[in-house]
Scaffold this motif. Structure first.
Motif, PDB file in Angstrom:
ATOM      1  N   SER A 241       0.825  -1.206   0.000  1.00  0.00           N
ATOM      2  CA  SER A 241       0.000   0.000   0.000  1.00  0.00           C
ATOM      3  C   SER A 241       0.860   1.256   0.000  1.00  0.00           C
ATOM      4  O   SER A 241       2.091   1.185   0.016  1.00  0.00           O
TER       5      SER A 241
ATOM      6  N   GLY B  19      -6.659  -0.850  -5.137  1.00  0.00           N
ATOM      7  CA  GLY B  19      -6.915  -1.723  -6.273  1.00  0.00           C
ATOM      8  C   GLY B  19      -5.825  -1.598  -7.327  1.00  0.00           C
ATOM      9  O   GLY B  19      -4.928  -0.748  -7.246  1.00  0.00           O
ATOM     10  N   VAL B  20      -5.930  -2.428  -8.341  1.00  0.00           N
ATOM     11  CA  VAL B  20      -4.932  -2.484  -9.400  1.00  0.00           C
ATOM     12  C   VAL B  20      -4.742  -1.130 -10.081  1.00  0.00           C
ATOM     13  O   VAL B  20      -3.609  -0.684 -10.288  1.00  0.00           O
TER      14      VAL B  20
ATOM     15  N   SER C 281      -5.349   1.892  -8.958  1.00  0.00           N
ATOM     16  CA  SER C 281      -4.701   2.823  -8.028  1.00  0.00           C
ATOM     17  C   SER C 281      -3.220   2.507  -7.867  1.00  0.00           C
ATOM     18  O   SER C 281      -2.385   3.413  -7.844  1.00  0.00           O
TER      19      SER C 281
ATOM     20  N   HIS D 258      -9.335   4.659  -9.688  1.00  0.00           N
ATOM     21  CA  HIS D 258     -10.298   4.086 -10.629  1.00  0.00           C
ATOM     22  C   HIS D 258     -11.350   5.142 -10.963  1.00  0.00           C
ATOM     23  O   HIS D 258     -11.934   5.739 -10.060  1.00  0.00           O
TER      24      HIS D 258
ATOM     25  N   ASN E 298     -14.674   4.891  -9.148  1.00  0.00           N
ATOM     26  CA  ASN E 298     -14.705   4.920  -7.685  1.00  0.00           C
ATOM     27  C   ASN E 298     -15.253   6.284  -7.260  1.00  0.00           C
ATOM     28  O   ASN E 298     -14.826   7.316  -7.764  1.00  0.00           O
TER      29      ASN E 298
ATOM     30  N   ARG F  70      -2.761 -10.767  -3.535  1.00  0.00           N
ATOM     31  CA  ARG F  70      -4.104 -10.698  -4.110  1.00  0.00           C
ATOM     32  C   ARG F  70      -3.991 -10.715  -5.630  1.00  0.00           C
ATOM     33  O   ARG F  70      -3.150 -10.016  -6.191  1.00  0.00           O
TER      34      ARG F  70
ATOM     35  N   GLY G 114      -5.961  -9.476  -8.846  1.00  0.00           N
ATOM     36  CA  GLY G 114      -7.020  -8.533  -9.169  1.00  0.00           C
ATOM     37  C   GLY G 114      -7.183  -7.474  -8.102  1.00  0.00           C
ATOM     38  O   GLY G 114      -6.263  -7.191  -7.331  1.00  0.00           O
ATOM     39  N   SER G 115      -8.388  -6.884  -8.045  1.00  0.00           N
ATOM     40  CA  SER G 115      -8.631  -5.764  -7.141  1.00  0.00           C
ATOM     41  C   SER G 115      -9.612  -6.049  -6.011  1.00  0.00           C
ATOM     42  O   SER G 115      -9.725  -5.250  -5.089  1.00  0.00           O
TER      43      SER G 115
ATOM     44  N   ASP H 271     -11.419  -7.132  -2.688  1.00  0.00           N
ATOM     45  CA  ASP H 271     -11.021  -7.448  -1.315  1.00  0.00           C
ATOM     46  C   ASP H 271     -11.201  -8.931  -1.018  1.00  0.00           C
ATOM     47  O   ASP H 271     -10.416  -9.522  -0.278  1.00  0.00           O
TER      48      ASP H 271
ATOM     49  N   SER I 259     -16.146   1.869  -3.821  1.00  0.00           N
ATOM     50  CA  SER I 259     -15.752   1.057  -4.969  1.00  0.00           C
ATOM     51  C   SER I 259     -16.918   0.855  -5.927  1.00  0.00           C
ATOM     52  O   SER I 259     -18.065   0.690  -5.496  1.00  0.00           O
TER      53      SER I 259
END
Length: 164
Positions: A8, A27-28, A30, A39, A42, A83, A85-86, A88, A144
């Motif tokens: 992060s 996420g990806v 960001s 995004h 978002n 992870r 993808g994006s 959670d 999101s």
């Protein structure tokens, strides 16, 4: 196959911050842009712009300055995780490493209200971080695009929690 380890961003915070908004992990889009809530679908910047009186379409640095000048800090619960993808829901639970909240709160003692941008942020904070009794906590609907509630209902919930 193991998912990639993601990291992060540092917190966005100014002296005297009163509110901390926590996401779970960027996420990806960001992460690629190296910006919080990059995004285009978002609703984060649209909602906070409306609440704190700044242009949600302004350059990123101007939005960040306006948000932090309003006494709002921004960070994520997770320092790192694996992870694909994006989503959670795709975070591998045994890979979660939380950010150092003890050091953060020691450096920013004026923060009195922690707001979670969605259920995953709250769930992982409560599981991984020691809750502080003197702190106020609010779970907000995720900004999101994966959270399908209307913009209006999300904005109303955020306004109710953040504007005294």
């Amino acid at each position: 196959m193991t998912s990639p380890t993601l990291h992060s961003f540092p917190p966005l915070v100014a002296t005297g911050a009163r509110i901390l908004i926590l996401g779970n992990m960027p996420g990806v889009v960001s992460l690629r842009a190296d910006r919080y809530y990059a995004h285009p679908r978002n609703a984060f910047w649209r909602i906070t712009g409306a609440l704190f009186g700044f242009d949600a379409d302004a350059p990123y640095d101007e939005r960040v300055a306006a948000l932090t000048e309003a006494g709002v800090a921004l960070w994520d619960v997770l320092k790192s995780c694996r992870r694909a993808g994006s989503l959670d829901a795709a975070v591998e639970p045994n890979s979660m490493v939380p950010n150092d909240f003890d050091a953060f709160f020691a450096a920013h003692p004026t923060i009195a209200h922690v707001c979670f941008n969605g259920t995953a942020a709250e769930r992982n904070y409560r599981r991984l971080v020691e809750t502080r009794a003197a702190m106020r906590y609010s779970r907000l609907p995720s900004t999101s695009p994966a959270h399908t509630a209307s913009f209006e209902s999300k904005a109303a919930a955020w306004r109710d929690a953040l504007i005294d």
